[in-house]
Motif scaffolding. Structure first.
Motif, PDB file in Angstrom:
ATOM      1  N   PHE A  40      33.624  31.707  35.685  1.00 27.03           N
ATOM      2  CA  PHE A  40      32.800  32.876  35.948  1.00 27.03           C
ATOM      3  C   PHE A  40      33.274  33.523  37.248  1.00 27.03           C
ATOM      4  CE2 PHE A  40      29.558  30.336  33.562  1.00 27.03           C
ATOM      5  CZ  PHE A  40      29.323  31.248  32.546  1.00 27.03           C
ATOM      6  N   VAL A  41      33.180  34.844  37.303  1.00 25.73           N
ATOM      7  CA  VAL A  41      33.564  35.581  38.515  1.00 25.73           C
ATOM      8  C   VAL A  41      32.306  36.037  39.246  1.00 25.73           C
ATOM      9  CG1 VAL A  41      34.798  37.560  39.459  1.00 25.73           C
ATOM     10  CG2 VAL A  41      35.714  36.346  37.468  1.00 25.73           C
ATOM     11  N   ILE A  42      32.184  35.640  40.512  1.00 25.07           N
ATOM     12  CA  ILE A  42      31.053  36.032  41.346  1.00 25.07           C
ATOM     13  C   ILE A  42      31.548  36.950  42.454  1.00 25.07           C
ATOM     14  CG2 ILE A  42      29.307  35.208  42.976  1.00 25.07           C
ATOM     15  CD1 ILE A  42      29.095  32.659  41.406  1.00 25.07           C
ATOM     16  N   LEU A  43      30.852  38.056  42.646  1.00 28.03           N
ATOM     17  CA  LEU A  43      31.159  38.972  43.741  1.00 28.03           C
ATOM     18  C   LEU A  43      30.156  38.762  44.866  1.00 28.03           C
ATOM     19  CD1 LEU A  43      32.487  41.435  45.101  1.00 28.03           C
ATOM     20  CD2 LEU A  43      31.037  42.896  43.665  1.00 28.03           C
ATOM     21  N   GLU A  56      31.721  38.441  58.176  1.00 32.63           N
ATOM     22  CA  GLU A  56      32.829  37.655  57.640  1.00 32.63           C
ATOM     23  C   GLU A  56      32.491  36.167  57.563  1.00 32.63           C
ATOM     24  OE1 GLU A  56      36.386  37.170  55.841  1.00 32.63           O
ATOM     25  OE2 GLU A  56      35.712  39.110  56.619  1.00 32.63           O
ATOM     26  N   GLU A  57      31.780  35.644  58.568  1.00 38.23           N
ATOM     27  CA  GLU A  57      31.456  34.220  58.592  1.00 38.23           C
ATOM     28  C   GLU A  57      30.570  33.828  57.413  1.00 38.23           C
ATOM     29  OE1 GLU A  57      30.917  36.336  61.016  1.00 38.23           O
ATOM     30  OE2 GLU A  57      32.282  35.765  62.634  1.00 38.23           O
ATOM     31  N   ILE A  58      29.625  34.689  57.074  1.00 30.58           N
ATOM     32  CA  ILE A  58      28.728  34.394  55.951  1.00 30.58           C
ATOM     33  C   ILE A  58      29.496  34.447  54.635  1.00 30.58           C
ATOM     34  CG2 ILE A  58      26.714  35.223  54.658  1.00 30.58           C
ATOM     35  CD1 ILE A  58      25.501  36.122  57.295  1.00 30.58           C
ATOM     36  N   LEU A  59      30.406  35.427  54.497  1.00 30.64           N
ATOM     37  CA  LEU A  59      31.231  35.500  53.289  1.00 30.64           C
ATOM     38  C   LEU A  59      32.040  34.222  53.113  1.00 30.64           C
ATOM     39  CD1 LEU A  59      32.700  39.139  53.181  1.00 30.64           C
ATOM     40  CD2 LEU A  59      30.940  38.158  51.707  1.00 30.64           C
ATOM     41  N   GLU A  60      32.638  33.761  54.188  1.00 23.48           N
ATOM     42  CA  GLU A  60      33.450  32.548  54.113  1.00 23.48           C
ATOM     43  C   GLU A  60      32.592  31.329  53.779  1.00 23.48           C
ATOM     44  OE1 GLU A  60      35.602  32.110  57.731  1.00 23.48           O
ATOM     45  OE2 GLU A  60      36.866  33.889  57.395  1.00 23.48           O
ATOM     46  N   TYR A  61      31.418  31.259  54.377  1.00 24.71           N
ATOM     47  CA  TYR A  61      30.529  30.119  54.148  1.00 24.71           C
ATOM     48  C   TYR A  61      30.073  30.054  52.685  1.00 24.71           C
ATOM     49  CZ  TYR A  61      26.310  27.222  54.330  1.00 24.71           C
ATOM     50  OH  TYR A  61      25.366  26.274  54.098  1.00 24.71           O
ATOM     51  N   LYS A 115      33.411  25.850  41.682  1.00 25.99           N
ATOM     52  CA  LYS A 115      32.956  26.049  40.305  1.00 25.99           C
ATOM     53  C   LYS A 115      33.247  27.452  39.766  1.00 25.99           C
ATOM     54  CE  LYS A 115      29.111  22.757  40.255  1.00 25.99           C
ATOM     55  NZ  LYS A 115      27.642  22.600  40.038  1.00 25.99           N
ATOM     56  N   TYR A 116      33.393  28.430  40.661  1.00 21.99           N
ATOM     57  CA  TYR A 116      33.528  29.821  40.235  1.00 21.99           C
ATOM     58  C   TYR A 116      34.725  30.483  40.910  1.00 21.99           C
ATOM     59  CZ  TYR A 116      28.611  28.773  39.285  1.00 21.99           C
ATOM     60  OH  TYR A 116      27.445  28.181  38.862  1.00 21.99           O
ATOM     61  N   ARG A 117      35.184  31.589  40.313  1.00 19.53           N
ATOM     62  CA  ARG A 117      36.177  32.410  41.008  1.00 19.53           C
ATOM     63  C   ARG A 117      35.403  33.421  41.836  1.00 19.53           C
ATOM     64  NH1 ARG A 117      39.518  36.974  40.560  1.00 19.53           N
ATOM     65  NH2 ARG A 117      38.700  37.675  38.558  1.00 19.53           N
ATOM     66  N   VAL A 118      35.612  33.385  43.136  1.00 20.03           N
ATOM     67  CA  VAL A 118      34.826  34.204  44.060  1.00 20.03           C
ATOM     68  C   VAL A 118      35.671  35.344  44.609  1.00 20.03           C
ATOM     69  CG1 VAL A 118      33.519  34.216  46.203  1.00 20.03           C
ATOM     70  CG2 VAL A 118      33.421  32.208  44.711  1.00 20.03           C
ATOM     71  N   ILE A 119      35.123  36.558  44.537  1.00 12.90           N
ATOM     72  CA  ILE A 119      35.740  37.702  45.187  1.00 12.90           C
ATOM     73  C   ILE A 119      34.716  38.262  46.163  1.00 12.90           C
ATOM     74  CG2 ILE A 119      37.296  38.237  43.281  1.00 12.90           C
ATOM     75  CD1 ILE A 119      35.397  40.394  42.371  1.00 12.90           C
ATOM     76  N   THR A 120      35.181  38.965  47.197  1.00 12.99           N
ATOM     77  CA  THR A 120      34.260  39.386  48.255  1.00 12.99           C
ATOM     78  C   THR A 120      34.414  40.862  48.581  1.00 12.99           C
ATOM     79  OG1 THR A 120      35.830  38.808  50.011  1.00 12.99           O
ATOM     80  CG2 THR A 120      34.284  37.092  49.297  1.00 12.99           C
ATOM     81  N   ALA A 121      33.358  41.404  49.179  1.00  8.70           N
ATOM     82  CA  ALA A 121      33.360  42.768  49.699  1.00  8.70           C
ATOM     83  C   ALA A 121      32.471  42.786  50.926  1.00  8.70           C
ATOM     84  CB  ALA A 121      32.850  43.751  48.649  1.00  8.70           C
ATOM     85  N   ARG A 180      35.407  46.732  43.832  1.00 11.72           N
ATOM     86  CA  ARG A 180      35.734  45.433  43.241  1.00 11.72           C
ATOM     87  C   ARG A 180      35.204  45.328  41.819  1.00 11.72           C
ATOM     88  NH1 ARG A 180      38.051  41.690  46.478  1.00 11.72           N
ATOM     89  NH2 ARG A 180      38.893  41.167  44.436  1.00 11.72           N
ATOM     90  N   LEU A 181      34.024  45.886  41.581  1.00 10.61           N
ATOM     91  CA  LEU A 181      33.469  45.887  40.225  1.00 10.61           C
ATOM     92  C   LEU A 181      34.358  46.667  39.266  1.00 10.61           C
ATOM     93  CD1 LEU A 181      29.670  46.422  40.965  1.00 10.61           C
ATOM     94  CD2 LEU A 181      30.707  44.379  39.973  1.00 10.61           C
ATOM     95  N   HIS A 182      34.997  47.702  39.775  1.00  8.87           N
ATOM     96  CA  HIS A 182      35.896  48.507  38.944  1.00  8.87           C
ATOM     97  C   HIS A 182      37.181  47.745  38.627  1.00  8.87           C
ATOM     98  CE1 HIS A 182      39.026  51.591  38.163  1.00  8.87           C
ATOM     99  NE2 HIS A 182      38.044  52.180  37.500  1.00  8.87           N
TER     100      HIS A 182
END
Length: 272
Positions: A19-22, A28-33, A41-47, A56-58
């Protein structure tokens, strides 16, 4: 950016099968955490803001969005509202994270269409359970539709817009059901959508490609006709667009776990 497809009903496989989670947060620290928490468990992408999240949704087929509320520019509420009001993304579940507390803040998030609202500070186990529950429920609905002969396509809809989209799509397929050459080009033209957009929408809602959805719609109509008990199996095969009776039988068995003949027999036994 190359678009990636995701096998939603088998999230335990390799990276391409997850599953892909955005994740959306301006810190930045919270995104990394949070990425570290979910990346196994998931493929993670960030914004880092709402506008970047829409980009990213596009670019990616995303199954779930986790967004902070307090962000400069487009905040989490606005992002959620944009996702839920956009035809292409409205089916994607959204979890909002916020330091705001109280009933009014929760109501505001839910009014924007959020599927869950998690107050900070939160325990990561709690957030993981929320994510797993939302994804598991969506996957069950999709699997139930694909594997159950008489379940209507609208069962997969999570918004009124998706329900209308799926119903129109099914009606278009049914109009040309006896045509073995029915393909994606015809559907995209009649839906006034590009082929890639149509593919993304169908894939996101159903985990199926456009051609797989056409094929399952053929088989579900066949199951409906078999249940009526009026036409012979080879007549039904032709009516739903299979040029070969044997191919129809093999495809029906693969999809629903029983041959057309066995399906007719089971329906007759259940009727008594």
């Amino acid at each position: 950016m190359e678009k990636k497809t995701v096998t939603e009903l088998n999230p335990a496989g390799g990276q391409a099968d997850k599953f892909v989670i955005l994740l959306v947060d301006d810190e930045e620290e919270i995104l990394e955490y949070i990425s570290d928490v979910f990346s196994e468990k998931y493929r993670v992408i960030t914004a880092q803001n709402g506008l970047e999240a829409l980009e990213r949704l596009h670019d990616d087929i995303v199954q779930l969005v986790i967004s902070d509320v307090m962000m400069p520019g487009m905040d989490g509420y606005q992002l959620c509202e944009r996702i839920k009001s956009d035809f292409e993304y409205s089916h994607i579940p959204v979890i909002l994270l916020t330091a705001k507390t109280g009933l009014q803040a929760t109501i505001e998030g839910l009014e924007m269409g959020a599927d869950a609202y998690v107050e900070k500070p939160f325990h990561t186990d709690f957030l993981q359970v929320q994510v797993a529950s939302l994804l598991r429920n969506r996957a069950k609905i999709k699997a139930y539709f694909a594997n159950s002969p008489l379940v209507h396509i609208k069962s997969m809809a999570h918004t009124k817009g998706d329900e209308m989209f799926l119903e129109k799509l099914q009606n278009l397929i049914n109009e040309r059901l006896d045509d073995p050459e029915l393909g994606v080009e015809y559907l995209a033209d009649r839906m006034n959508m590009s082929r890639p957009t149509l593919y993304r929408k169908i894939k996101s809602i159903s985990s199926l490609s456009s051609n797989e959805l056409i094929n399952i719609t053929r088989l579900k109509k066949a199951a409906e006709l078999l249940s009526e008990g009026i036409l012979k199996i080879y007549e039904i095969s032709e009516r739903v667009g299979f040029s070969s009776y044997k191919h129809f039988g093999r495809t029906f068995s693969k999809q629903f776990g029983m041959s057309p003949k066995d399906y007719v027999q089971s329906r007759q036994e259940n009727a008594h």
